[in-house]
Design an enzyme around this catalytic site. Structure first.
Site, short mmCIF file in Angstrom:
data_model
loop_
_atom_site.label_atom_id
_atom_site.label_comp_id
_atom_site.label_asym_id
_atom_site.label_seq_id
_atom_site.Cartn_x
_atom_site.Cartn_y
_atom_site.Cartn_z
CB SER A 129 9.98 1.49 -36.01
OG SER A 129 8.98 2.42 -35.70
CG ASP A 145 8.04 0.31 -32.98
OD1 ASP A 145 9.20 -0.12 -32.98
OD2 ASP A 145 7.70 1.37 -33.55
#
Length: 343
Positions: free
Chosen positions: A81, A193
């Site tokens: 991320s 993610d």
């Protein structure tokens, strides 16, 4: 002039002195001692595992800045991320001060493209383009430092390591927070993610070849309070699940650095200066422990190398003695070095 009769006496004294110098009582000077220089400390390949945390991710810049200021140069980088954004820039060879300048100058509008009714509020194409521009359009496999971006395959829940291909697209996939960014289609899968399966990618850094992994954890923690709302309950539950998942992987890191960024919100980009500063402070505080653990690892390698050398020498001697014992003459004059050597 001395009288002639004293000359024989003087010659006798000289002959006696010379005889004493050549006598058996005089021992030659021992050869100078051979001093073996100490073996050089084995090189340790340091890897970074940069965790996710949205705006908290600016802290990663501060950590890297302080590591380099203290002579530590990470050689491999894994990011999840927000960690994949910073990790990609660092792996591209960008100077840490240039990274800080880009962070300070970042305009949220340059990475946010609203996309309603498509599985997320933000499309993510702008983020992809922004990263590709900063890394010079280089694919991951052409980065100066080995780099991996961690994402989650939405269809299977599989942890996915992007180690080649479009850098910006891999970072976009790794950063696609479910419900905020729309999933990224790559091949036959859609990706979200990486924090869903690997909040701090320690294992990915190991697989890239790191001997010593420094993990940077900027993830949220349970607030210690009752959220008091349905949405708050959901968010806190997700935070707890991520926390438990991250603990297992963090246990496999050599060092875990935790900048004090818990009070910084996920979208609080105004706190970027503070996040960078907190990263610097946390890394500086961890420096004695980092140095001590690296020294321990180097000493363990030196000890293992010495033990292997002794074992190899013993095996060589054993083989030589066994070969000598095959000859009957060797039994009559066995090499003293072979006494006690079991064949």
């Amino acid at each position: 002039m001395p009288p002639m009769k004293s000359l024989p006496l003087l010659l006798a004294v000289l002959v006696s002195a010379l005889a004493a110098c050549g006598g058996d009582n005089v021992k030659p000077a021992p050869p100078p001692a051979v001093v073996t220089p100490p073996a050089p400390a084995p090189k340790v390949r340091i890897g970074l595992a940069l965790g996710g945390g949205a705006a908290k991710g600016f802290a990663h810049i501060g950590v890297i800045k302080m590591l380099e200021a203290n002579g530590l140069q990470p050689e491999v980088v894994a990011g999840t991320s927000a960690g994949s954004v910073v990790g990609a820039l660092y792996a591209s060879g960008m100077d840490v001060f240039a990274m800080q300048q880009h962070a300070i100058a970042l305009d949220e509008a340059s990475i946010r493209d609203v996309s309603l009714f498509s599985g997320g509020v933000v499309k993510g194409q702008k983020l992809q383009d922004y990263v590709n521009e900063l890394v010079g359009q280089r694919p991951i496999e052409r980065m100066p430092k080995p780099f991996v971006a961690v994402a989650t395959a939405l269809e299977t829940g599989t942890r996915t390591y992007f180690v080649r291909g479009n850098t910006g697209q891999a970072v976009r996939a790794s950063s696609s927070i479910p419900g905020v960014f729309e999933p990224v289609a790559i091949g036959k899968f859609h990706y979200v993610d990486g924090g869903v399966v690997s909040p701090v990618p320690v294992d990915a850094a190991r697989q890239l070849g790191a001997d010593f992994v420094i993990a940077v954890d900027i993830s949220s923690r349970a607030s210690g309070k009752n959220p008091g709302s349905v949405l708050g309950n959901v968010n806190q539950s997700i935070t707890i699940m991520g926390q438990k998942l991250g603990q297992q992987e963090l246990a496999r890191a050599d060092i875990v650095i935790r900048p004090k960024v818990l009070e910084i919100g996920a979208a609080d980009f105004e706190q970027r200066h503070n996040a960078i500063l907190q990263g610097e402070k946390a890394a500086l505080a961890a420096m004695p422990q980092i140095r001590a653990k690296i020294a321990q690892l180097q000493q363990a390698r030196l000890d293992a190398t010495a033990a292997n050398a002794r074992a190899a020498q013993a095996a060589k001697l054993k083989a030589q003695c066994a070969e000598a014992d095959k000859k009957w003459t060797a039994k009559l004059r066995r090499d003293p070095a072979c006494v006690g050597v079991s064949n």
